[in-house]
Write an enzyme that holds these catalytic residues in place. Structure first.
Site, PDB file in Angstrom:
ATOM      1  CB  THR A 162     -17.785 -48.886  -6.632  1.00 18.97           C
ATOM      2  OG1 THR A 162     -16.983 -49.554  -5.662  1.00 18.97           O
ATOM      3  CG2 THR A 162     -17.795 -47.390  -6.357  1.00 18.97           C
ATOM      4  CB  SER A 196     -12.968 -43.064 -12.433  1.00 17.46           C
ATOM      5  OG  SER A 196     -11.647 -42.837 -11.962  1.00 17.46           O
ATOM      6  CB  THR A 224     -18.596 -41.272 -18.568  1.00 17.96           C
ATOM      7  OG1 THR A 224     -17.691 -41.298 -19.660  1.00 17.96           O
ATOM      8  CG2 THR A 224     -19.116 -42.691 -18.375  1.00 17.96           C
ATOM      9  CG  ASP A 225     -17.630 -39.021 -23.456  1.00 19.93           C
ATOM     10  OD1 ASP A 225     -17.075 -39.807 -22.654  1.00 19.93           O
ATOM     11  OD2 ASP A 225     -16.990 -38.222 -24.178  1.00 19.93           O
ATOM     12  CD  GLU A 226     -14.710 -43.631 -21.135  1.00 20.08           C
ATOM     13  OE1 GLU A 226     -14.538 -44.856 -21.090  1.00 20.08           O
ATOM     14  OE2 GLU A 226     -13.875 -42.806 -20.717  1.00 20.08           O
ATOM     15  CE  LYS A 282     -20.029 -43.170 -14.240  1.00 22.30           C
ATOM     16  NZ  LYS A 282     -20.059 -42.588 -12.854  1.00 22.30           N
ATOM     17  CB  ALA A 313     -18.729 -42.487  -4.999  1.00 15.10           C
ATOM     18  CG  ASN A 341     -13.881 -33.827 -16.383  1.00 19.26           C
ATOM     19  OD1 ASN A 341     -14.284 -33.177 -15.432  1.00 19.26           O
ATOM     20  ND2 ASN A 341     -14.706 -34.270 -17.323  1.00 19.26           N
ATOM     21  CE1 TYR A 357     -15.861 -45.181 -15.213  1.00 11.45           C
ATOM     22  CE2 TYR A 357     -15.541 -44.703 -17.546  1.00 11.45           C
ATOM     23  CZ  TYR A 357     -15.852 -44.276 -16.266  1.00 11.45           C
ATOM     24  OH  TYR A 357     -16.160 -42.955 -16.034  1.00 11.45           O
ATOM     25  CB  SER A 358     -18.319 -47.527 -20.759  1.00 14.64           C
ATOM     26  OG  SER A 358     -17.911 -48.628 -21.511  1.00 14.64           O
ATOM     27  CG  PHE A 393      -9.771 -35.237 -11.493  1.00 13.67           C
ATOM     28  CD1 PHE A 393      -9.190 -33.979 -11.381  1.00 13.67           C
ATOM     29  CD2 PHE A 393     -10.280 -35.634 -12.734  1.00 13.67           C
ATOM     30  CE1 PHE A 393      -9.120 -33.124 -12.481  1.00 13.67           C
ATOM     31  CE2 PHE A 393     -10.211 -34.796 -13.834  1.00 13.67           C
ATOM     32  CZ  PHE A 393      -9.638 -33.537 -13.709  1.00 13.67           C
ATOM     33  NE  ARG A 408      -7.748 -48.163 -21.989  1.00 19.95           N
ATOM     34  CZ  ARG A 408      -8.070 -46.889 -21.673  1.00 19.95           C
ATOM     35  NH1 ARG A 408      -9.034 -46.263 -22.304  1.00 19.95           N
ATOM     36  NH2 ARG A 408      -7.423 -46.265 -20.718  1.00 19.95           N
TER      37      ARG A 408
HETATM   38  P1  NAD Z   1     -11.577 -40.522  -9.283  1.00 19.26           P
HETATM   39  O1  NAD Z   1     -11.214 -41.947  -9.526  1.00 19.26           O
HETATM   40  O2  NAD Z   1     -10.525 -39.470  -9.276  1.00 19.26           O
HETATM   41  O3  NAD Z   1     -12.344 -40.401  -7.881  1.00 19.26           O
HETATM   42  C1  NAD Z   1     -13.301 -41.321  -7.456  1.00 19.26           C
HETATM   43  C2  NAD Z   1     -13.551 -41.090  -5.972  1.00 19.26           C
HETATM   44  O4  NAD Z   1     -14.561 -42.020  -5.538  1.00 19.26           O
HETATM   45  C3  NAD Z   1     -12.317 -41.334  -5.099  1.00 19.26           C
HETATM   46  O5  NAD Z   1     -12.168 -40.283  -4.167  1.00 19.26           O
HETATM   47  C4  NAD Z   1     -12.625 -42.653  -4.404  1.00 19.26           C
HETATM   48  O6  NAD Z   1     -12.026 -42.766  -3.121  1.00 19.26           O
HETATM   49  C5  NAD Z   1     -14.152 -42.584  -4.307  1.00 19.26           C
HETATM   50  N1  NAD Z   1     -14.770 -43.911  -4.171  1.00 19.26           N
HETATM   51  C6  NAD Z   1     -14.491 -45.026  -4.901  1.00 19.26           C
HETATM   52  N2  NAD Z   1     -15.250 -46.057  -4.472  1.00 19.26           N
HETATM   53  C7  NAD Z   1     -16.036 -45.567  -3.474  1.00 19.26           C
HETATM   54  C8  NAD Z   1     -17.044 -46.136  -2.654  1.00 19.26           C
HETATM   55  N3  NAD Z   1     -17.397 -47.427  -2.772  1.00 19.26           N
HETATM   56  N4  NAD Z   1     -17.667 -45.350  -1.751  1.00 19.26           N
HETATM   57  C9  NAD Z   1     -17.314 -44.045  -1.603  1.00 19.26           C
HETATM   58  N5  NAD Z   1     -16.364 -43.455  -2.364  1.00 19.26           N
HETATM   59  C10 NAD Z   1     -15.733 -44.194  -3.275  1.00 19.26           C
HETATM   60  O7  NAD Z   1     -12.696 -40.197 -10.344  1.00 19.26           O
HETATM   61  P2  NAD Z   1     -13.005 -38.833 -11.124  1.00 19.26           P
HETATM   62  O8  NAD Z   1     -12.150 -38.766 -12.323  1.00 19.26           O
HETATM   63  O9  NAD Z   1     -13.026 -37.719 -10.157  1.00 19.26           O
HETATM   64  O10 NAD Z   1     -14.483 -39.134 -11.639  1.00 19.26           O
HETATM   65  C11 NAD Z   1     -15.614 -38.789 -10.840  1.00 19.26           C
HETATM   66  C12 NAD Z   1     -16.873 -39.246 -11.550  1.00 19.26           C
HETATM   67  O11 NAD Z   1     -16.941 -38.638 -12.835  1.00 19.26           O
HETATM   68  C13 NAD Z   1     -16.927 -40.755 -11.773  1.00 19.26           C
HETATM   69  O12 NAD Z   1     -18.256 -41.178 -11.528  1.00 19.26           O
HETATM   70  C14 NAD Z   1     -16.567 -40.924 -13.247  1.00 19.26           C
HETATM   71  O13 NAD Z   1     -17.198 -42.062 -13.795  1.00 19.26           O
HETATM   72  C15 NAD Z   1     -17.117 -39.640 -13.829  1.00 19.26           C
HETATM   73  N6  NAD Z   1     -16.412 -39.179 -15.036  1.00 19.26           N
HETATM   74  C16 NAD Z   1     -15.059 -38.901 -14.996  1.00 19.26           C
HETATM   75  C17 NAD Z   1     -14.429 -38.436 -16.145  1.00 19.26           C
HETATM   76  C18 NAD Z   1     -12.968 -38.073 -16.146  1.00 19.26           C
HETATM   77  O14 NAD Z   1     -12.436 -37.685 -17.189  1.00 19.26           O
HETATM   78  N7  NAD Z   1     -12.256 -38.117 -15.026  1.00 19.26           N
HETATM   79  C19 NAD Z   1     -15.137 -38.305 -17.349  1.00 19.26           C
HETATM   80  C20 NAD Z   1     -16.492 -38.634 -17.350  1.00 19.26           C
HETATM   81  C21 NAD Z   1     -17.126 -39.051 -16.195  1.00 19.26           C
HETATM   82  P1  TYD Z   2      -7.656 -42.179 -20.020  1.00 18.54           P
HETATM   83  O1  TYD Z   2      -7.047 -40.944 -19.421  1.00 18.54           O
HETATM   84  O2  TYD Z   2      -7.403 -43.492 -19.348  1.00 18.54           O
HETATM   85  O3  TYD Z   2      -9.205 -41.892 -20.186  1.00 18.54           O
HETATM   86  P2  TYD Z   2     -10.357 -42.770 -20.985  1.00 18.54           P
HETATM   87  O4  TYD Z   2      -9.831 -44.119 -21.251  1.00 18.54           O
HETATM   88  O5  TYD Z   2     -11.465 -42.774 -19.995  1.00 18.54           O
HETATM   89  O6  TYD Z   2     -10.659 -41.989 -22.233  1.00 18.54           O
HETATM   90  O7  TYD Z   2      -7.130 -42.319 -21.505  1.00 18.54           O
HETATM   91  C1  TYD Z   2      -7.344 -41.291 -22.444  1.00 18.54           C
HETATM   92  C2  TYD Z   2      -6.841 -41.811 -23.771  1.00 18.54           C
HETATM   93  O8  TYD Z   2      -5.426 -41.975 -23.709  1.00 18.54           O
HETATM   94  C3  TYD Z   2      -7.399 -43.165 -24.143  1.00 18.54           C
HETATM   95  O9  TYD Z   2      -7.628 -43.207 -25.557  1.00 18.54           O
HETATM   96  C4  TYD Z   2      -6.292 -44.138 -23.763  1.00 18.54           C
HETATM   97  C5  TYD Z   2      -5.042 -43.331 -23.999  1.00 18.54           C
HETATM   98  N1  TYD Z   2      -3.888 -43.658 -23.110  1.00 18.54           N
HETATM   99  C6  TYD Z   2      -2.638 -43.933 -23.690  1.00 18.54           C
HETATM  100  O10 TYD Z   2      -2.456 -43.922 -24.918  1.00 18.54           O
HETATM  101  N2  TYD Z   2      -1.611 -44.233 -22.838  1.00 18.54           N
HETATM  102  C7  TYD Z   2      -1.754 -44.271 -21.488  1.00 18.54           C
HETATM  103  O11 TYD Z   2      -0.770 -44.580 -20.772  1.00 18.54           O
HETATM  104  C8  TYD Z   2      -3.038 -43.969 -20.926  1.00 18.54           C
HETATM  105  C9  TYD Z   2      -3.263 -43.990 -19.443  1.00 18.54           C
HETATM  106  C10 TYD Z   2      -4.085 -43.660 -21.783  1.00 18.54           C
END
Ligand code: NAD
Ligand code: TYD
Length: 351
Positions: free
Chosen positions: A99, A84, A138-140, A167, A81, A193, A163-164, A12, A286
Protein backbone atom coordinates in the site's frame (compact mmCIF):
# COMPACT_ATOMS: atom_id res chain seq x y z
CA UNK A 1 -6.88 23.47 -6.98
CA UNK A 2 -10.24 22.59 -8.60
CA UNK A 3 -10.47 18.80 -8.42
CA UNK A 4 -8.63 17.21 -5.52
CA UNK A 5 -8.01 13.48 -5.25
CA UNK A 6 -7.76 12.69 -1.54
CA UNK A 7 -6.65 9.11 -0.95
CA UNK A 8 -7.34 7.45 2.38
CA UNK A 9 -9.98 10.08 3.09
CA UNK A 10 -12.05 7.76 5.27
CA UNK A 11 -9.23 7.45 7.82
CA UNK A 12 -8.35 9.68 10.74
CA UNK A 13 -6.42 12.55 9.15
CA UNK A 14 -7.94 12.19 5.67
CA UNK A 15 -11.50 12.61 6.95
CA UNK A 16 -10.53 15.64 9.02
CA UNK A 17 -8.80 17.06 5.93
CA UNK A 18 -11.84 16.55 3.67
CA UNK A 19 -13.99 18.45 6.16
CA UNK A 20 -11.35 21.17 6.43
CA UNK A 21 -11.16 21.61 2.64
CA UNK A 22 -14.95 21.59 2.31
CA UNK A 23 -15.10 24.43 4.81
CA UNK A 24 -12.28 26.51 3.29
CA UNK A 25 -12.35 25.86 -0.44
CA UNK A 26 -15.01 25.18 -3.09
CA UNK A 27 -12.95 22.50 -4.85
CA UNK A 28 -14.48 19.17 -5.85
CA UNK A 29 -13.12 16.40 -3.65
CA UNK A 30 -12.78 12.79 -4.79
CA UNK A 31 -12.09 10.43 -1.91
CA UNK A 32 -10.47 7.15 -2.98
CA UNK A 33 -10.38 4.75 -0.05
CA UNK A 34 -10.25 0.97 0.18
CA UNK A 35 -12.10 0.99 3.52
CA UNK A 36 -9.64 -1.26 5.30
CA UNK A 37 -10.15 -1.77 9.03
CA UNK A 38 -9.03 1.88 9.49
CA UNK A 39 -11.40 3.42 6.94
CA UNK A 40 -14.78 4.49 8.27
CA UNK A 41 -17.41 6.38 6.30
CA UNK A 42 -19.03 7.47 9.56
CA UNK A 43 -16.08 9.88 9.86
CA UNK A 44 -17.53 11.79 6.90
CA UNK A 45 -21.17 12.07 7.89
CA UNK A 46 -22.71 15.40 6.92
CA UNK A 47 -20.20 16.24 4.19
CA UNK A 48 -21.56 18.42 1.34
CA UNK A 49 -22.53 15.89 -1.33
CA UNK A 50 -22.55 18.45 -4.18
CA UNK A 51 -18.75 18.79 -4.14
CA UNK A 52 -17.78 15.40 -2.70
CA UNK A 53 -17.50 11.96 -4.34
CA UNK A 54 -16.53 8.73 -2.63
CA UNK A 55 -14.95 5.87 -4.57
CA UNK A 56 -14.17 2.59 -2.83
CA UNK A 57 -10.96 1.26 -4.30
CA UNK A 58 -7.26 0.53 -3.97
CA UNK A 59 -4.52 3.07 -4.66
CA UNK A 60 -2.56 0.15 -6.16
CA UNK A 61 -5.26 -0.35 -8.83
CA UNK A 62 -3.66 1.47 -11.75
CA UNK A 63 -6.66 1.16 -14.08
CA UNK A 64 -9.01 2.64 -11.47
CA UNK A 65 -6.61 5.43 -10.56
CA UNK A 66 -6.18 6.41 -14.23
CA UNK A 67 -9.95 6.41 -14.78
CA UNK A 68 -10.40 8.73 -11.79
CA UNK A 69 -7.74 11.14 -13.10
CA UNK A 70 -9.47 11.26 -16.49
CA UNK A 71 -13.10 11.34 -15.37
CA UNK A 72 -12.68 13.98 -12.67
CA UNK A 73 -9.89 16.06 -14.29
CA UNK A 74 -7.80 15.71 -11.16
CA UNK A 75 -5.31 18.56 -10.70
CA UNK A 76 -4.26 17.95 -7.08
CA UNK A 77 -3.44 14.77 -5.16
CA UNK A 78 -3.15 14.56 -1.38
CA UNK A 79 -1.98 11.04 -0.60
CA UNK A 80 -3.00 9.92 2.90
CA UNK A 81 -3.77 6.29 1.97
CA UNK A 82 -1.52 4.02 3.97
CA UNK A 83 -1.18 1.31 6.48
CA UNK A 84 -0.35 3.55 9.41
CA UNK A 85 0.19 1.52 12.59
CA UNK A 86 3.75 0.61 13.64
CA UNK A 87 2.65 -2.40 15.72
CA UNK A 88 0.82 -3.90 12.74
CA UNK A 89 3.90 -3.34 10.54
CA UNK A 90 5.87 -5.55 12.91
CA UNK A 91 3.45 -8.46 12.48
CA UNK A 92 2.56 -7.93 8.79
CA UNK A 93 5.19 -5.87 6.93
CA UNK A 94 4.19 -6.97 3.41
CA UNK A 95 0.96 -4.98 3.25
CA UNK A 96 2.93 -1.85 4.24
CA UNK A 97 5.25 -2.36 1.29
CA UNK A 98 2.31 -2.85 -1.06
CA UNK A 99 0.00 0.00 0.00
CA UNK A 100 2.53 2.57 1.11
CA UNK A 101 5.16 2.11 -1.59
CA UNK A 102 3.45 0.56 -4.63
CA UNK A 103 0.30 2.60 -3.97
CA UNK A 104 2.27 5.84 -3.96
CA UNK A 105 4.16 4.90 -7.13
CA UNK A 106 0.87 4.03 -8.88
CA UNK A 107 -0.51 7.48 -8.04
CA UNK A 108 2.72 9.21 -9.13
CA UNK A 109 2.67 7.43 -12.47
CA UNK A 110 -0.94 8.42 -13.12
CA UNK A 111 -0.19 12.03 -12.15
CA UNK A 112 2.77 12.13 -14.56
CA UNK A 113 0.69 10.66 -17.37
CA UNK A 114 -2.31 12.94 -16.94
CA UNK A 115 -0.54 16.15 -15.99
CA UNK A 116 2.33 16.31 -18.50
CA UNK A 117 1.75 18.79 -21.30
CA UNK A 118 3.35 16.30 -23.73
CA UNK A 119 2.65 12.88 -22.16
CA UNK A 120 4.50 10.90 -24.84
CA UNK A 121 7.70 12.96 -24.70
CA UNK A 122 9.89 11.30 -22.09
CA UNK A 123 12.26 14.29 -21.95
CA UNK A 124 9.55 16.90 -21.44
CA UNK A 125 9.33 18.34 -17.94
CA UNK A 126 6.44 20.67 -18.65
CA UNK A 127 3.22 20.20 -16.76
CA UNK A 128 -0.25 21.70 -16.92
CA UNK A 129 -0.63 24.83 -14.78
CA UNK A 130 -1.62 24.47 -11.14
CA UNK A 131 -1.10 20.72 -10.69
CA UNK A 132 0.49 19.31 -7.52
CA UNK A 133 1.12 15.96 -5.83
CA UNK A 134 1.35 16.18 -2.04
CA UNK A 135 2.69 13.17 -0.18
CA UNK A 136 1.67 12.99 3.48
CA UNK A 137 4.66 11.48 5.23
CA UNK A 138 5.87 11.20 8.79
CA UNK A 139 8.72 12.27 11.06
CA UNK A 140 9.32 8.55 11.67
CA UNK A 141 11.32 8.38 8.41
CA UNK A 142 14.15 10.18 10.26
CA UNK A 143 14.51 7.42 12.85
CA UNK A 144 15.05 8.11 16.54
CA UNK A 145 16.59 11.09 18.34
CA UNK A 146 18.66 11.05 21.51
CA UNK A 147 17.85 13.35 24.42
CA UNK A 148 18.58 16.51 22.41
CA UNK A 149 18.17 17.85 18.88
CA UNK A 150 15.24 17.96 16.48
CA UNK A 151 14.49 16.66 12.99
CA UNK A 152 15.01 19.21 10.24
CA UNK A 153 14.23 18.61 6.57
CA UNK A 154 17.97 17.90 6.10
CA UNK A 155 18.15 15.14 8.70
CA UNK A 156 19.20 11.88 7.02
CA UNK A 157 16.49 9.26 6.57
CA UNK A 158 17.02 6.35 8.98
CA UNK A 159 13.72 4.49 9.36
CA UNK A 160 13.62 1.76 12.00
CA UNK A 161 10.25 0.03 11.61
CA UNK A 162 8.71 -1.61 8.54
CA UNK A 163 6.11 1.20 8.69
CA UNK A 164 8.67 3.99 8.61
CA UNK A 165 10.77 2.12 6.03
CA UNK A 166 7.74 1.98 3.73
CA UNK A 167 6.99 5.69 4.25
CA UNK A 168 10.64 6.60 3.59
CA UNK A 169 10.60 4.51 0.41
CA UNK A 170 7.44 6.27 -0.76
CA UNK A 171 9.10 9.64 -0.07
CA UNK A 172 12.06 8.61 -2.21
CA UNK A 173 9.73 7.71 -5.08
CA UNK A 174 8.07 11.13 -4.81
CA UNK A 175 11.50 12.75 -4.81
CA UNK A 176 12.54 10.70 -7.85
CA UNK A 177 9.42 11.67 -9.83
CA UNK A 178 10.26 15.31 -9.14
CA UNK A 179 13.98 14.98 -9.97
CA UNK A 180 13.62 12.71 -13.01
CA UNK A 181 10.32 13.84 -14.53
CA UNK A 182 9.87 17.29 -12.98
CA UNK A 183 6.54 16.31 -11.38
CA UNK A 184 5.27 19.24 -9.26
CA UNK A 185 5.24 17.82 -5.76
CA UNK A 186 5.76 18.34 -2.06
CA UNK A 187 6.40 16.00 0.83
CA UNK A 188 5.15 16.89 4.31
CA UNK A 189 6.53 15.10 7.37
CA UNK A 190 4.45 15.56 10.46
CA UNK A 191 4.73 14.40 14.03
CA UNK A 192 2.15 12.29 15.90
CA UNK A 193 -1.38 13.59 15.31
CA UNK A 194 -4.20 13.56 17.84
CA UNK A 195 -7.83 14.66 17.75
CA UNK A 196 -11.29 13.34 16.80
CA UNK A 197 -11.82 10.22 14.65
CA UNK A 198 -8.49 8.52 15.37
CA UNK A 199 -8.71 4.74 15.25
CA UNK A 200 -8.53 3.46 18.84
CA UNK A 201 -5.46 1.27 18.25
CA UNK A 202 -3.33 4.44 18.61
CA UNK A 203 -2.04 5.64 21.99
CA UNK A 204 -4.43 8.49 22.88
CA UNK A 205 -7.82 7.02 21.87
CA UNK A 206 -6.77 3.58 23.16
CA UNK A 207 -5.90 5.01 26.57
CA UNK A 208 -9.08 7.14 26.76
CA UNK A 209 -11.25 4.17 25.90
CA UNK A 210 -9.49 1.75 28.25
CA UNK A 211 -9.45 4.27 31.07
CA UNK A 212 -13.14 5.02 30.66
CA UNK A 213 -14.01 1.34 30.87
CA UNK A 214 -11.51 0.61 33.71
CA UNK A 215 -9.34 -1.62 31.51
CA UNK A 216 -5.59 -1.78 32.01
CA UNK A 217 -3.49 0.87 30.25
CA UNK A 218 -0.65 -0.93 28.42
CA UNK A 219 2.46 1.27 28.58
CA UNK A 220 5.32 -0.05 26.44
CA UNK A 221 8.70 -0.38 28.21
CA UNK A 222 9.35 2.41 30.72
CA UNK A 223 6.86 4.84 29.13
CA UNK A 224 9.58 7.47 28.72
CA UNK A 225 9.49 7.49 24.91
CA UNK A 226 8.83 11.00 23.65
CA UNK A 227 6.50 12.06 20.81
CA UNK A 228 5.87 15.61 19.54
CA UNK A 229 2.08 15.94 19.41
CA UNK A 230 0.24 17.86 16.69
CA UNK A 231 -3.50 18.53 16.68
CA UNK A 232 -5.07 17.14 13.50
CA UNK A 233 -6.71 20.51 12.70
CA UNK A 234 -3.30 22.20 12.77
CA UNK A 235 -2.01 19.44 10.49
CA UNK A 236 -4.87 19.97 8.00
CA UNK A 237 -4.18 23.70 7.96
CA UNK A 238 -0.49 23.01 7.32
CA UNK A 239 -1.23 20.69 4.40
CA UNK A 240 -3.55 23.30 2.90
CA UNK A 241 -0.78 25.91 3.31
CA UNK A 242 1.74 23.67 1.54
CA UNK A 243 -0.74 23.02 -1.29
CA UNK A 244 -1.12 26.75 -1.79
CA UNK A 245 2.38 28.07 -1.11
CA UNK A 246 4.85 25.15 -1.03
CA UNK A 247 7.75 25.35 -3.49
CA UNK A 248 7.71 22.32 -5.77
CA UNK A 249 10.26 19.68 -4.83
CA UNK A 250 10.51 20.86 -1.23
CA UNK A 251 9.96 18.88 1.96
CA UNK A 252 8.18 20.56 4.89
CA UNK A 253 8.29 19.28 8.46
CA UNK A 254 5.12 19.91 10.49
CA UNK A 255 5.22 19.76 14.28
CA UNK A 256 3.21 21.13 17.17
CA UNK A 257 6.08 21.97 19.57
CA UNK A 258 4.57 19.57 22.12
CA UNK A 259 7.11 17.02 23.25
CA UNK A 260 5.59 14.68 25.82
CA UNK A 261 6.66 11.34 27.29
CA UNK A 262 4.02 8.63 26.79
CA UNK A 263 3.58 8.17 30.52
CA UNK A 264 2.77 11.91 30.93
CA UNK A 265 -0.04 11.52 28.41
CA UNK A 266 -1.37 8.40 30.08
CA UNK A 267 -1.38 10.19 33.45
CA UNK A 268 -3.09 13.26 31.96
CA UNK A 269 -5.90 11.02 30.65
CA UNK A 270 -6.18 9.19 33.99
CA UNK A 271 -6.39 12.51 35.82
CA UNK A 272 -8.95 13.95 33.39
CA UNK A 273 -11.20 10.91 33.75
CA UNK A 274 -10.90 10.85 37.53
CA UNK A 275 -9.22 7.43 37.67
CA UNK A 276 -5.97 6.30 39.38
CA UNK A 277 -2.51 5.11 38.36
CA UNK A 278 -3.56 1.61 39.41
CA UNK A 279 -4.81 1.14 35.84
CA UNK A 280 -1.28 1.53 34.40
CA UNK A 281 0.30 -1.71 33.27
CA UNK A 282 3.93 -1.65 32.06
CA UNK A 283 4.21 -4.23 29.28
CA UNK A 284 7.16 -5.51 27.20
CA UNK A 285 8.48 -2.85 24.86
CA UNK A 286 7.74 -2.62 21.14
CA UNK A 287 10.66 -4.14 19.17
CA UNK A 288 12.81 -1.39 17.62
CA UNK A 289 10.86 1.25 19.55
CA UNK A 290 12.07 4.75 18.63
CA UNK A 291 12.98 6.62 21.80
CA UNK A 292 12.24 10.20 20.85
CA UNK A 293 10.82 12.25 17.96
CA UNK A 294 10.86 16.06 17.82
CA UNK A 295 10.24 18.35 14.87
CA UNK A 296 12.00 21.57 14.01
CA UNK A 297 9.24 23.42 12.16
CA UNK A 298 11.26 26.55 11.35
CA UNK A 299 11.00 26.06 7.59
CA UNK A 300 7.21 25.94 7.32
CA UNK A 301 6.69 28.67 9.89
CA UNK A 302 9.25 31.10 8.46
CA UNK A 303 8.83 30.38 4.73
CA UNK A 304 5.10 29.62 4.45
CA UNK A 305 3.69 31.45 7.48
CA UNK A 306 1.99 28.42 9.10
CA UNK A 307 2.08 27.91 12.84
CA UNK A 308 0.16 25.57 15.16
CA UNK A 309 -2.74 27.20 16.96
CA UNK A 310 -3.68 24.52 19.50
CA UNK A 311 -2.02 24.32 22.88
CA UNK A 312 -1.63 20.73 24.03
CA UNK A 313 -3.82 21.38 27.09
CA UNK A 314 -6.70 22.77 25.02
CA UNK A 315 -6.34 20.10 22.31
CA UNK A 316 -6.27 17.23 24.81
CA UNK A 317 -9.23 18.56 26.81
CA UNK A 318 -11.29 18.81 23.61
CA UNK A 319 -10.09 15.44 22.35
CA UNK A 320 -10.91 13.57 25.56
CA UNK A 321 -14.36 15.20 25.60
CA UNK A 322 -14.92 14.22 21.95
CA UNK A 323 -14.22 10.53 22.65
CA UNK A 324 -16.47 10.60 25.70
CA UNK A 325 -19.26 12.30 23.75
CA UNK A 326 -18.99 9.97 20.76
CA UNK A 327 -19.50 6.60 22.36
CA UNK A 328 -21.61 5.33 19.45
CA UNK A 329 -18.78 6.03 16.99
CA UNK A 330 -16.40 4.08 19.27
CA UNK A 331 -18.88 1.25 19.87
CA UNK A 332 -19.27 0.73 16.14
CA UNK A 333 -15.52 0.31 15.79
CA UNK A 334 -14.92 -1.74 18.90
CA UNK A 335 -16.59 -4.81 17.57
CA UNK A 336 -15.61 -8.02 15.78
CA UNK A 337 -12.33 -7.62 13.96
CA UNK A 338 -10.96 -4.87 16.19
CA UNK A 339 -11.58 -6.91 19.33
CA UNK A 340 -9.76 -9.86 17.75
CA UNK A 341 -6.82 -7.53 17.00
CA UNK A 342 -6.70 -6.26 20.58
CA UNK A 343 -6.78 -9.78 21.96
CA UNK A 344 -3.88 -10.78 19.73
CA UNK A 345 -1.81 -7.62 20.33
CA UNK A 346 -2.20 -7.54 24.09
CA UNK A 347 -2.03 -11.27 24.79
CA UNK A 348 -2.13 -12.48 28.35
CA UNK A 349 1.70 -12.82 28.28
CA UNK A 350 2.04 -9.17 27.27
CA UNK A 351 -0.41 -7.84 29.85
P1 NAD B 1 -5.48 5.77 9.10
O1 NAD B 1 -4.91 4.41 9.28
O2 NAD B 1 -6.45 6.32 10.08
O3 NAD B 1 -6.19 5.86 7.66
C1 NAD B 1 -5.65 5.30 6.51
C2 NAD B 1 -6.73 5.28 5.44
O4 NAD B 1 -6.17 4.73 4.24
C3 NAD B 1 -7.93 4.40 5.81
O5 NAD B 1 -9.14 5.09 5.53
C4 NAD B 1 -7.77 3.18 4.92
O6 NAD B 1 -9.00 2.57 4.57
C5 NAD B 1 -7.08 3.80 3.69
N1 NAD B 1 -6.33 2.81 2.91
C6 NAD B 1 -5.48 1.86 3.38
N2 NAD B 1 -4.99 1.13 2.35
C7 NAD B 1 -5.54 1.64 1.22
C8 NAD B 1 -5.41 1.33 -0.16
N3 NAD B 1 -4.62 0.33 -0.58
N4 NAD B 1 -6.09 2.08 -1.06
C9 NAD B 1 -6.91 3.08 -0.65
N5 NAD B 1 -7.06 3.42 0.65
C10 NAD B 1 -6.40 2.72 1.57
O7 NAD B 1 -4.23 6.72 8.95
P2 NAD B 1 -4.03 8.24 9.42
O8 NAD B 1 -3.59 8.24 10.83
O9 NAD B 1 -5.20 9.03 9.00
O10 NAD B 1 -2.76 8.64 8.55
C11 NAD B 1 -2.91 9.20 7.25
C12 NAD B 1 -1.54 9.42 6.64
O11 NAD B 1 -0.78 10.28 7.49
C13 NAD B 1 -0.74 8.13 6.48
O12 NAD B 1 -0.07 8.20 5.23
C14 NAD B 1 0.26 8.17 7.64
O13 NAD B 1 1.45 7.51 7.29
C15 NAD B 1 0.46 9.66 7.79
N6 NAD B 1 0.83 10.07 9.16
C16 NAD B 1 -0.01 9.80 10.22
C17 NAD B 1 0.34 10.24 11.49
C18 NAD B 1 -0.56 10.01 12.68
O14 NAD B 1 -0.20 10.39 13.80
N7 NAD B 1 -1.75 9.46 12.53
C19 NAD B 1 1.57 10.89 11.71
C20 NAD B 1 2.40 11.10 10.62
C21 NAD B 1 2.02 10.71 9.35
P1 TYD C 1 1.28 5.16 18.44
O1 TYD C 1 0.02 5.91 18.75
O2 TYD C 1 1.17 3.74 17.99
O3 TYD C 1 2.09 6.04 17.40
P2 TYD C 1 3.64 5.86 16.86
O4 TYD C 1 4.12 4.51 17.19
O5 TYD C 1 3.47 6.06 15.40
O6 TYD C 1 4.43 6.96 17.53
O7 TYD C 1 2.19 5.16 19.74
C1 TYD C 1 2.60 6.38 20.33
C2 TYD C 1 3.55 6.01 21.44
O8 TYD C 1 2.84 5.31 22.46
C3 TYD C 1 4.66 5.09 21.01
O9 TYD C 1 5.87 5.45 21.70
C4 TYD C 1 4.20 3.71 21.46
C5 TYD C 1 3.40 4.01 22.70
N1 TYD C 1 2.27 3.09 22.99
C6 TYD C 1 2.17 2.50 24.26
O10 TYD C 1 3.00 2.71 25.15
N2 TYD C 1 1.12 1.65 24.47
C7 TYD C 1 0.19 1.37 23.52
O11 TYD C 1 -0.74 0.57 23.78
C8 TYD C 1 0.30 2.01 22.24
C9 TYD C 1 -0.69 1.75 21.15
C10 TYD C 1 1.37 2.87 22.02
Amino acid sequence: MNNILVTGGAGFIGSNFIKFISAHNGATIINLDLLTYAGNLENLKGINSATYHFIKGDVCDSALVNTIFADYHIDTVVNFAAESHVDRSITQPDIFLKTNVLGTQTLLEAAKKHWKKLPDDKYSREYKAGVKFLQVSTDEVYGALGKTGKFTENTALAPNSPYSASKASADLFVRSYHETFGLPSNITRCSNNYGPYQFPEKLIPLMINNCKTDKQLPVYGDGMQVRDWLHVQDHCKAIYTVLQKGISGEVYNIGGNNEKANIEIVRLIIHNLGKTDALIRYVPDRPGHDRRYAIDNTKITSELGWSPSYTFEQGMAETIKWYLDNQVWLDNIISGAYTDYLNEMYTTERL
